[in-house]
Enzyme design. Structure first.
Site, PDB file in Angstrom:
ATOM      1  N   LYS A  73       1.252 -12.319   7.674  1.00  0.00           N
ATOM      2  CA  LYS A  73       0.201 -11.516   7.058  1.00  0.00           C
ATOM      3  C   LYS A  73      -0.396 -12.380   5.962  1.00  0.00           C
ATOM      4  CE  LYS A  73      -0.945  -7.311   4.508  1.00  0.00           C
ATOM      5  NZ  LYS A  73      -0.463  -6.085   3.819  1.00  0.00           N
ATOM      6  N   TYR A 115       4.938 -12.397   4.829  1.00  0.00           N
ATOM      7  CA  TYR A 115       3.854 -11.807   4.039  1.00  0.00           C
ATOM      8  C   TYR A 115       3.536 -12.776   2.900  1.00  0.00           C
ATOM      9  CZ  TYR A 115       1.493  -7.940   1.465  1.00  0.00           C
ATOM     10  OH  TYR A 115       0.596  -7.130   0.805  1.00  0.00           O
ATOM     11  N   ILE A 152      -3.750  -6.406   9.134  1.00  0.00           N
ATOM     12  CA  ILE A 152      -2.948  -5.358   8.504  1.00  0.00           C
ATOM     13  C   ILE A 152      -3.798  -4.835   7.363  1.00  0.00           C
ATOM     14  CG2 ILE A 152      -0.832  -4.752   7.280  1.00  0.00           C
ATOM     15  CD1 ILE A 152       0.618  -6.917   8.807  1.00  0.00           C
ATOM     16  N   THR A 181       0.824  -1.209   0.000  1.00  0.00           N
ATOM     17  CA  THR A 181       0.000   0.000   0.000  1.00  0.00           C
ATOM     18  C   THR A 181       0.855   1.254   0.000  1.00  0.00           C
ATOM     19  OG1 THR A 181      -1.715  -1.219   1.178  1.00  0.00           O
ATOM     20  CG2 THR A 181      -1.877   1.173   1.224  1.00  0.00           C
TER      21      THR A 181
END
Length: 292
Positions: free
Chosen positions: A162, A134, A202, A47
């Protein structure tokens, strides 16, 4: 070792109209999110358009966030496919006081499952802070098999995942086995993930009305599931619209409508369409008028 719980925001990187990092807007955004009582901030993740930032810019953004946010509330993204360069950048990052690193699989090169274990363990061995794995195959091109995940998270420094893998078998195994904290990275799955025992989120959507996302998490923790369900469905149209175009374009559009930053991205990313901007404005007005 750190423990990762609650609502963490995957922080956007504001740019000014000339394309440079807008540090005043970044500091204002950090203040806004901390006032919303979020658990922490993830800097230079997907992001945050980290792939469009130089390493010097990434470190400068991290330093700016650390001017305002306590170290235990800051996680730094570390992504790439040149392992030697990643290790060098990691050495620079961990000179700063941070809670952890968020590390995805190396993208594009599609290493084997054994190579993925080696990659994550090499970075974890070299880290002085906890690591969040991740898992996001639709960006990396790499699917982590369940046995591979188990081997990776066996490392003592890899303490959380994540989860953007869209693989229910992997998600349920990680939740049931309890070896690491599980944080969903899919905003549309926040309610069900928390109800299944995820330690947190998250989230990109939590830039908007962070206090509502925090309340949702607390309602689940308190066993107030009907209230949490209502909170989630109140937020769901906003979440769906924020991901109706490539992230973080709609998030930045909504934040610009709230006066927090310029609606600017770095190419090849493009700003939200006019239709999405109009839809977001209507949703923000609706939520502004809804009971808090």
């Amino acid at each position: 070792m750190s423990s990762f719980h609650g609502i963490w925001v995957a922080l956007v990187t504001p740019f000014n109209n000339a394309g440079a990092v807008d540090f005043p807007a970044l500091r204002g955004l950090v203040d806004h999110l901390l006032a919303g009582d979020v658990a922490g901030l993830v800097v230079c993740g997907t992001t945050g358009e980290a792939a469009a930032l130089s390493q010097a810019e990434q470190l400068a953004v991290l330093d700016a966030v650390l001017e305002l946010a306590p170290p235990e509330k800051v996680v730094m993204g570390l992504a790439g496919n040149n392992q030697a360069e990643l290790l060098q950048l990691q050495r620079e990052i961990v000179q700063r006081p941070i809670a952890g690193l968020l590390i995805p699989a190396p993208y594009y090169i599609r290493p084997s499952q054994d190579a993925l274990v080696s990659f994550f363990h090499t970075l974890a061995d070299a880290s002085s802070v906890p690591v969040i794995l991740y898992d996001i195959p639709y960006r990396t091109g790499v699917h982590l098999q369940l046995d591979t995940l188990r081997r990776i998270v066996a490392h003592e420094r890899i303490v959380a995942i994540k989860d953007c893998g869209n693989n229910p078998e992997n998600t349920l195994a990680m939740l049931s086995e309890g070896q690491v904290d599980v944080l969903t990275g899919e905003d549309g799955q926040i309610f069900n993930a928390l109800c299944l025992g995820a330690s947190g989120v998250i989230s990109a959507a939590a830039h908007l009305y962070p206090e509502r996302f925090v309340r949702l998490h607390r309602q689940v923790l308190a066993g107030q599931l009907e209230a949490a369900r209502q909170s989630f469905f109140q937020l769901l149209p906003l979440i769906q619209t924020l991901f109706s175009e490539p992230n973080p374009a709609p998030v930045k559009t909504a934040l610009a409508q709230q006066g927090l930053l310029c609606d600017a991205l770095r190419a090849p990313m493009q700003a939200s369409s006019a239709a999405t901007a109009t839809r977001l404005q209507a949703l923000l007005q609706q939520l502004d008028g809804a009971p808090r």
